[in-house]
Design an enzyme around this catalytic site. Sequence first.
Site, PDB file in Angstrom:
ATOM      1  N   TYR A 179      -9.368  -1.719  -4.402  1.00 39.65           N
ATOM      2  CA  TYR A 179      -9.528  -0.878  -3.436  1.00 39.65           C
ATOM      3  C   TYR A 179      -8.852  -1.676  -2.465  1.00 39.65           C
ATOM      4  CZ  TYR A 179     -11.180   1.963   0.601  1.00 39.65           C
ATOM      5  OH  TYR A 179     -11.158   2.747   1.595  1.00 39.65           O
ATOM      6  N   SER A 209      -7.141   1.292   5.298  1.00 44.39           N
ATOM      7  CA  SER A 209      -8.525   0.518   5.423  1.00 44.39           C
ATOM      8  C   SER A 209      -8.534  -0.954   6.004  1.00 44.39           C
ATOM      9  CB  SER A 209      -9.246   0.574   4.044  1.00 44.39           C
ATOM     10  OG  SER A 209     -10.597  -0.208   4.382  1.00 44.39           O
TER      11      SER A 209
END
Length: 290
Positions: free
Chosen positions: A181, A168
Amino acid sequence: MSQTDRPPSEEALPIDPARLGPRLTDRSAIVTGAASGIGRASALRLAAEGASVAIGDIDEAGAKTVVAEIEAAGGRAIAHRMDVSSESEFQSLIETTLERFGRLDILHNNAAALGHASIGGDNGIESLDVDVWDRTLAINTRSVMIGCKHAIPRMLETGGGSIINTSSGAALLGGLTGTAYATSKAAVNCLTQYVATQYGKQGIRCNAILPGLIMTPAVAVGMSQEAVDMILDHHMTTEAGRPEDIAAMVAFLASDESRYVTGQLLRVDGGITSHAPTFADTRRMAGITD
Ligand SMILES: NC(=O)c1ccc[n+]([C@@H]2O[C@H](COP(=O)([O-])OP(=O)(O)OC[C@H]3O[C@@H](n4cnc5c(N)ncnc54)[C@H](O)[C@@H]3O)[C@@H](O)[C@H]2O)c1
């Protein structure tokens, strides 16, 4: 029409995979988290390119639906219910794939717990729930290590393979929330480079894709329209990405066309991580509205 409106899924993409010709005939692939979103699009695309595809997902019904879609289009696929954070369940997925397809060439480590919807409490550091941290790293990072650990020996039996990790853009920059995350994805980036380094000479390539905002069910459920609009404001593109935009990169990285690409962190993100942080403010200040 708002710039965040999702184009209808049946709308033709500018690149038709059928026109490229299959690049993955006789190859076998595993895609985790392929019951939905990016994983689903990647599984469909890899199958359209000729690969046999094993879908590993905790959502068995969703995985079976994607298998049915692939089979309806003339492809070959199986669904396997598993939790990517479990070593024994990941091993079982790999063994089932070998039993059914006879070889393993492509591993797309894609499943993840996304901070917004599936996991609460992934906040700033002082209010970060330690259990959330552990669960996030288990699902997003340990899973990638486990997948590589058990897939690599099987790939080596047939001369090598391609491992593609979904990371990401969040891994590259600081933020106010989503600490676990982002950290889990930064570790995926590092792991990608270690695997590429350790197995390149034996014919295994390993790359990570860092998506920007991609309109998947996870985003639709977990983020408000206001948040989507705010994030999209910082992309250089007119619309958010689609799962198919990531699947196109997955297919390239899976194919021999990318044989000289390994150890890379490839940003497929509408440019959000490539401009000055003041980009959106400068456009507003200059009165640019297009
Ligand atoms: N959508 C975005 O904007 C975006 C941006 C950057 C990165 N990503 C990454 O892309 C990947 C896919 O995200 P998405 O948006 O398609 O999400 P999604 O929720 O649509 O799909 C995630 C899939 O993973 C499965 N899954 C979740 N936990 C699992 C587990 N423990 N074991 C097995 N399967 C599990 C879910 O059942 C689901 O099918 C993730 O790695 C995510 O971090 C997404």
